[in-house]
Design an enzyme around this catalytic site. Structure first.
Site, PDB file in Angstrom:
ATOM      1  N   LYS A   9      46.102  46.523  44.130  1.00  0.00           N
ATOM      2  CA  LYS A   9      46.658  47.795  43.675  1.00  0.00           C
ATOM      3  C   LYS A   9      46.972  48.749  44.818  1.00  0.00           C
ATOM      4  O   LYS A   9      47.646  49.766  44.609  1.00  0.00           O
ATOM      5  CB  LYS A   9      45.715  48.440  42.659  1.00  0.00           C
ATOM      6  N   SER A  51      38.586  39.113  37.429  1.00  0.00           N
ATOM      7  CA  SER A  51      40.000  38.758  37.304  1.00  0.00           C
ATOM      8  C   SER A  51      40.374  37.634  38.270  1.00  0.00           C
ATOM      9  O   SER A  51      41.139  36.723  37.923  1.00  0.00           O
ATOM     10  CB  SER A  51      40.881  39.987  37.545  1.00  0.00           C
TER      11      SER A  51
END
Length: 378
Positions: free
Chosen positions: A66, A307
């Site tokens: 991110k 994840s």
């Protein structure tokens, strides 16, 4: 006294045959975003007759993919004149985007306000506050759409800038310009048959996927989502407001532990991907994602989050049936240190277990045994 020294040839071997140092000096931390390494997975985890690799996005400065998104959105807003000195930047996030936005805001000098739903790990809140951001925690009953609504309210009232990570096309375009080309460069002249990724906003999948398919149309893209929240698998679209934000919570959503993946709506950035960009959709069992993240740490030394475990599980499932000699690349989005208060670390103790105590007491000095006086020198 023992003395150690390294010859220049041994030192070069430690750096993979490269000279130490990057050969450049950076003017600020955001210039270190991207160009993350690709690492091969050994047969300890991959016993199949194929090669499996991981792209380690935790090498970004704030340890997640991110970082790319945050830099992309803020740079784009600055270039468009939508963000000016003295402005406040706002985003709704499960954590990694907020940490990345807080980092870029700290470097650029913007005030930062993050809206984050209650269930997400508390260490993420503390990291954002460490970076100077204000963190507004929203009730868990409101889910992801609740934190988005709160961010929208704050911006409407105060005139602040909202990142719109789930709708902003600067998100996927940055991945098209960086993540995809990085992979193509690293596999230049080499096979690459499968690329495996999950989705949070959909930016990595949409942007890097476009770049990869353009240059390698035969590449198969495997998209993963939580088995407990099969939004894409349901075939039900997300209803949207005029700006592309979700109008409400998706009916197929259920809470799941894969933080950063699959909010309770289908992001517009994901919906904007070309039709049939992915060749297969794989549901990820939560327990398998957690177990694989633990295996990556214990067997490969790769510390990634749930994840990352989920993505690698999908890659290893793909490896089971892929033709012999195939090459598979999986994305590892972030570091496992983001998950200390989550199920990933639920059975990782802070205190010594029986085996550790047995080792500790196998020699007489410096023992710290529960219920006994500490021992220093024997």
């Amino acid at each position: 006294m023992l003395a150690f020294s390294l010859s220049s040839s041994v030192a070069l071997n430690l750096f993979g045959g490269k000279k130490p140092g990057r050969g450049t000096l950076y003017s600020d931390i955001t210039q270190t975003i991207g160009n993350t390494p690709v690492v091969k997975i050994s047969d300890k985890l991959n016993p199949y007759p194929v090669d499996v690799y991981a792209k380690c996005e935790f090498f970004n400065p704030l340890a997640s993919v991110k970082d790319r998104l945050a830099l992309a959105i803020i740079q784009d807003a600055e270039e468009r004149g939508a963000l000016k000195p003295g402005d406040t930047v706002v985003e709704a996030t499960s954590g990694n985007t907020g940490i990345a936005v807080a980092m870029v805001c700290a470097q650029r000098g913007y005030d930062c306000v993050i809206c984050m739903a209650e269930p997400f790990s508390v260490e993420r809140r503390r990291l954002m506050r460490m970076l100077g951001a204000k963190v507004i925690v929203t009730p868990k009953a409101g889910k992801g759409t609740g934190m988005v609504r709160k961010a929208e309210e704050l911006c409407a009232k105060h005139g602040w800038f909202l990142c719109h990570q789930f709708e902003n096309e600067a998100n996927w375009k940055f991945h098209e310009a960086t993540t995809g080309p990085e992979i193509l460069t690293d596999f230049s002249g080499k096979k690459l048959d499968y690329w495996v990724t999950g989705y949070g906003t959909g930016g990595t999948f949409n942007g890097a996927g476009r770049a990869l398919k353009k240059e390698r149309p035969d590449l198969k893209i495997i998209l993963a989502e939580p088995e407990d929240a099969g939004l894409l698998a349901s075939g039900i679209p997300t209803e949207r407001l005029a700006d592309g934000a979700p109008a409400g919570s998706h009916p197929a959503f259920k809470p799941h532990p894969i933080q950063g993946w699959t909010p309770d709506f289908i992001p517009k950035v994901l919906d904007d991907a070309p039709d049939q960009l992915n060749d297969e959709l794989v549901p990820i069992p939560a327990a398998s994602a957690i177990a694989t993240a633990k295996a990556l740490a214990a067997k490969e030394g790769l510390l990634t989050g749930i994840s990352g475990g989920g993505t690698m599980w999908a890659a290893l499932e793909t490896a089971k049936t892929a033709p012999e000699g195939s090459v598979i690349l999986a994305m590892l989005p972030d570091t496992g240190e983001r998950y200390l208060s989550t199920p990933l670390f639920a059975d990782i103790e802070a205190d010594m277990n029986e085996e550790e105590l047995e080792i500790a007491t196998s020699t007489p000095s410096f023992q710290l045994v529960p219920g006994k006086e500490p021992v220093l020198a024997a």
